[in-house]
Scaffold this motif. Structure first.
Motif, PDB file in Angstrom:
ATOM      1  N   SER A 280       0.827  -1.218   0.000  1.00  0.00           N
ATOM      2  CA  SER A 280       0.000   0.000   0.000  1.00  0.00           C
ATOM      3  C   SER A 280       0.859   1.265   0.000  1.00  0.00           C
ATOM      4  CB  SER A 280      -0.903   0.012   1.243  1.00  0.00           C
ATOM      5  OG  SER A 280      -1.686  -1.143   1.280  1.00  0.00           O
ATOM      6  N   VAL A 442      -7.006   0.647   1.024  1.00  0.00           N
ATOM      7  CA  VAL A 442      -7.326  -0.659   1.588  1.00  0.00           C
ATOM      8  C   VAL A 442      -7.461  -1.734   0.498  1.00  0.00           C
ATOM      9  CG1 VAL A 442      -8.373   0.255   3.686  1.00  0.00           C
ATOM     10  CG2 VAL A 442      -9.830  -0.182   1.699  1.00  0.00           C
ATOM     11  N   MET A 444      -9.289  -1.915  -2.455  1.00  0.00           N
ATOM     12  CA  MET A 444     -10.568  -2.251  -3.089  1.00  0.00           C
ATOM     13  C   MET A 444     -10.858  -1.296  -4.240  1.00  0.00           C
ATOM     14  SD  MET A 444     -12.922  -3.354   0.157  1.00  0.00           S
ATOM     15  CE  MET A 444     -14.310  -3.816  -0.871  1.00  0.00           C
ATOM     16  N   GLN A 460     -13.388  -8.507   2.770  1.00  0.00           N
ATOM     17  CA  GLN A 460     -13.642  -7.217   2.135  1.00  0.00           C
ATOM     18  C   GLN A 460     -14.328  -6.260   3.107  1.00  0.00           C
ATOM     19  OE1 GLN A 460     -15.832  -8.960  -1.163  1.00  0.00           O
ATOM     20  NE2 GLN A 460     -14.293  -8.248  -2.609  1.00  0.00           N
ATOM     21  N   GLN A 462     -13.947  -6.240   6.297  1.00  0.00           N
ATOM     22  CA  GLN A 462     -12.951  -5.764   7.263  1.00  0.00           C
ATOM     23  C   GLN A 462     -12.099  -4.653   6.651  1.00  0.00           C
ATOM     24  OE1 GLN A 462     -12.811  -5.318  10.305  1.00  0.00           O
ATOM     25  NE2 GLN A 462     -12.333  -7.336  11.127  1.00  0.00           N
ATOM     26  N   ARG A 463     -11.845  -4.718   5.349  1.00  0.00           N
ATOM     27  CA  ARG A 463     -11.108  -3.644   4.661  1.00  0.00           C
ATOM     28  C   ARG A 463     -11.914  -2.337   4.696  1.00  0.00           C
ATOM     29  NH1 ARG A 463      -7.030  -5.321   0.760  1.00  0.00           N
ATOM     30  NH2 ARG A 463      -6.623  -7.529   1.032  1.00  0.00           N
ATOM     31  N   THR A 483      -8.947 -10.225  12.796  1.00  0.00           N
ATOM     32  CA  THR A 483      -8.848 -11.285  11.777  1.00  0.00           C
ATOM     33  C   THR A 483      -9.296 -12.657  12.280  1.00  0.00           C
ATOM     34  OG1 THR A 483      -6.544 -11.738  12.380  1.00  0.00           O
ATOM     35  CG2 THR A 483      -6.908 -10.124  10.634  1.00  0.00           C
ATOM     36  N   GLN A 493      -3.585 -11.106   4.093  1.00  0.00           N
ATOM     37  CA  GLN A 493      -3.735  -9.861   3.322  1.00  0.00           C
ATOM     38  C   GLN A 493      -4.073  -8.682   4.236  1.00  0.00           C
ATOM     39  OE1 GLN A 493      -6.586 -10.488   0.118  1.00  0.00           O
ATOM     40  NE2 GLN A 493      -5.722 -12.494  -0.300  1.00  0.00           N
ATOM     41  N   ILE A 494      -4.993  -8.896   5.192  1.00  0.00           N
ATOM     42  CA  ILE A 494      -5.405  -7.817   6.109  1.00  0.00           C
ATOM     43  C   ILE A 494      -4.237  -7.400   7.006  1.00  0.00           C
ATOM     44  CG2 ILE A 494      -6.929  -7.238   8.059  1.00  0.00           C
ATOM     45  CD1 ILE A 494      -8.469  -7.318   5.454  1.00  0.00           C
ATOM     46  N   LEU A 497      -1.768  -5.386   5.069  1.00  0.00           N
ATOM     47  CA  LEU A 497      -2.335  -4.053   4.869  1.00  0.00           C
ATOM     48  C   LEU A 497      -2.137  -3.184   6.111  1.00  0.00           C
ATOM     49  CD1 LEU A 497      -4.171  -2.008   3.351  1.00  0.00           C
ATOM     50  CD2 LEU A 497      -6.136  -3.209   4.331  1.00  0.00           C
TER      51      LEU A 497
END
Length: 566
Positions: A280, A442, A444, A460, A462-463, A483, A493-494, A497
């Motif tokens: 990111s 995030v 998306m 998604q 949670q993002r 998570t 992934q989260i 991020l």
């Protein structure tokens, strides 16, 4: 002859627009004394197959082909046999014990009803058997506890009651759907040991559905990996985890946080087998322009001084001294959090982790103690939260993103609402740019801004929660089990991020989790809690390599380790 035999099972859900295939040509067998693990991402069809075995597929779902046999008796479309064997020959442990127990009936009534439905026993015999079952699943003082209602048990204890119900009629097969997802390591260990012990003692067949690869490594004999309703790989647990053939199995194994070392980033593999290395860092440039460059000063940002919380607050004003027997959710907790660092809070259920987070955010008032943020006291002498001092600077990411997002708002409005609240003079153009920057950071698409929360997967959602939390330009982010309900690949992934966002925007994080491998990867320092008290606070690596407190040693010893088999 196998205990359970499934051949060419096909299940589909017919909707107005399309027919969704939930499982396609599924084939596997299960022997007595064997534990089979079924793994895969959300929506891969794991629970659908488990429900099909006991004929619990809800309309418009339908079994369109194949056979399901237990001890060579066909179950498919045979409601009469299903009624006889459901509960008696097949026991089912559901993911959420709170919803699978009737809140209006005592535990005693629920056990006796199940036993008398399938076994020819009198009320007194059924009661005696019920008490023995509760003792067998490790519930102390069973004679007294059997008179309690479900809400009087903790999450782990309720799960034990559900297991007692599942084994009450001495079944040959137990199906456990995510039996330990919401449990801390100590309770998880006890429940998995209980299932293993019952498998040996009663020569049962057990199916465990989970996304925890550590549980799979330490509990199962065989594993099935599923994706989009298909079995992509199956085999012996050790063979599959040490040498996965399919990209789906490799993705699940490689995404597991290691328990024996700290890594910089989680590896993520796409379904076609390629490593995803997205960051990111580039996306945060626009955010930094809006926020301004933040310097990491490493100064003390938050301090808790002797914080105590008693939920029986009403009685405190009427007595000068608190009884020793008073239950303290948080008991004399003190720790410091420095700018730019991540502090982990770990402990079993009921240790006070979430209560501390709620005290910091002003959702719960402390009974005693002081809380300072950036040198300012957050509670005045009347214990009232001074929200104007920190408005927008402390934000929280909750465990369940679905219940924390407004189902009637589109994603655009969910993210825009806090921006409009804190920047009342913002122009429409700048608001649109801010929202776009946040959804970009995030990971998306901007098209998702015009959809509602129910149209997204758990990861998604949670993002979206993270984007909303960042909308107020916070300095402190509190992540409460962010998570725990996600698959390992989505979890990776989260967590990547969150690491990227923290590095680029110099955020401070309080990370609450019962997942010790995740704590090791995410946190600079860690505080261990038990019964509302601090056991120890130290650098995370020191806690994992050389723990001082006996409780910390116990937690680390009980942690499921995928390395035990790889």
């Amino acid at each position: 002859m196998s205990l359970l035999e499934i051949n060419n099972l096909n299940i589909s859900y017919k909707t107005r627009k399309e027919t969704i295939v939930a499982s396609s040509n599924v084939n596997f067998t299960l022997e007595r004394g064997e534990i089979l693990g079924i793994v895969g991402e959300s929506g891969s069809g794991k629970s659908t197959i488990a429900n099909a075995i006991i004929n619990l597929i809800d309309p418009p779902g339908k079994i369109t082909g194949g056979t399901i046999k237990i001890d060579n008796s066909e179950l498919q479309n045979n409601e009469e046999i299903i009624q006889q064997i459901r509960g008696k020959k097949i026991g089912f442990v559901f993911q959420d014990p709170q919803t699978s127990l009737n809140p209006l009936f005592k535990i005693k009534d629920q056990l006796i009803e199940t036993i008398q439905t399938h076994l020819n026993l009198s009320h007194d015999e059924a009661l005696k058997k019920s008490i023995t079952l509760l003792e067998e699943v490790g519930i102390e003082n069973a004679t007294k506890r059997i008179e309690d209602y479900p809400h009087q048990f903790s999450g782990g204890m309720r799960q034990r009651v559900v297991i007692a119900l599942a084994i009450s009629c001495e079944p040959d097969l137990i199906i456990a759907d995510e039996p330990t997802t919401a449990l801390d390591v100590s309770i998880q260990y006890q429940i998995l040991e209980l299932l293993k012990e019952l498998t040996k003692k009663r020569n049962l067949g057990v199916i465990i559905i989970t996304h925890d690869m550590g549980v799979i490594a330490e509990t199962t004999n065989k594993v099935i990996v599923m994706r989009h309703g298909l079995i992509v790989e199956q085999g012996k647990t050790k063979d599959l985890l040490t040498n996965p053939k399919s990209s789906e199995a490799r993705s699940l194994v490689i995404s597991v946080p290691p328990t024996n070392k700290k890594i910089k980033r989680f590896k993520i593999i796409s379904p076609d087998g390629l490593e995803i290395t997205s960051s990111s860092a580039n996306l945060t440039k626009n955010i930094i322009k809006t926020w301004g460059v933040r310097k990491n000063t490493n100064q003390k940002l938050l301090e808790l001084k002797n914080i105590t919380k008693i939920f029986d607050d009403q009685s405190i004003s009427y007595r000068k001294k608190i009884d020793e027997n008073t239950v303290k959710a948080v008991n004399n907790v003190s720790f410091k959090l420095f700018e730019g660092e991540t502090l982990g809070l770990v402990g079993e259920s009921g240790s006070g982790k979430s209560t501390i987070a709620k005290i910091i955010t002003g959702l719960v008032r402390p009974s005693f103690g002081e809380l300072e943020y950036n040198g300012l006291s957050l509670y005045n002498f009347r214990r009232k939260y001074q929200i104007e001092k920190i408005r927008g600077q402390i934000q929280m990411i909750f465990q369940d993103p679905y219940s924390s997002l407004n189902p009637r708002f589109k994603v655009r409005d969910i993210i825009a609402e806090p921006i409009k609240f804190f920047q009342k003079s913002i122009t429409r153009k700048n608001l649109e740019q801010n929202v776009n920057d946040l959804i970009d950071i995030v990971g998306m698409t901007r098209k998702s801004l015009d959809r509602y929360p129910h149209e997204f997967s758990g990861g998604q959602r949670q993002r979206i929660s993270i984007a909303r939390a960042l909308a107020t330009r916070p300095r402190l982010l509190i992540c409460d089990e962010p998570t725990s309900a996600l698959d390992v690949s989505i979890q990776a992934q989260i967590l990547n991020l969150l690491k990227d966002i923290q590095d680029e925007l110099h955020l401070t994080m309080l990370f609450i989790s019962h997942d010790l491998p995740v704590i090791r990867q995410m946190c600079d320092r860690t505080t261990v809690l038990k019964n509302g008290m601090v056991c120890e606070t130290n650098d995370t690596e020191k806690i994992f390599i050389n723990p001082e407190h006996s409780y910390t040693k116990e937690l680390l010893k009980l942690m499921p380790k995928i390395e035990s088999i790889i």
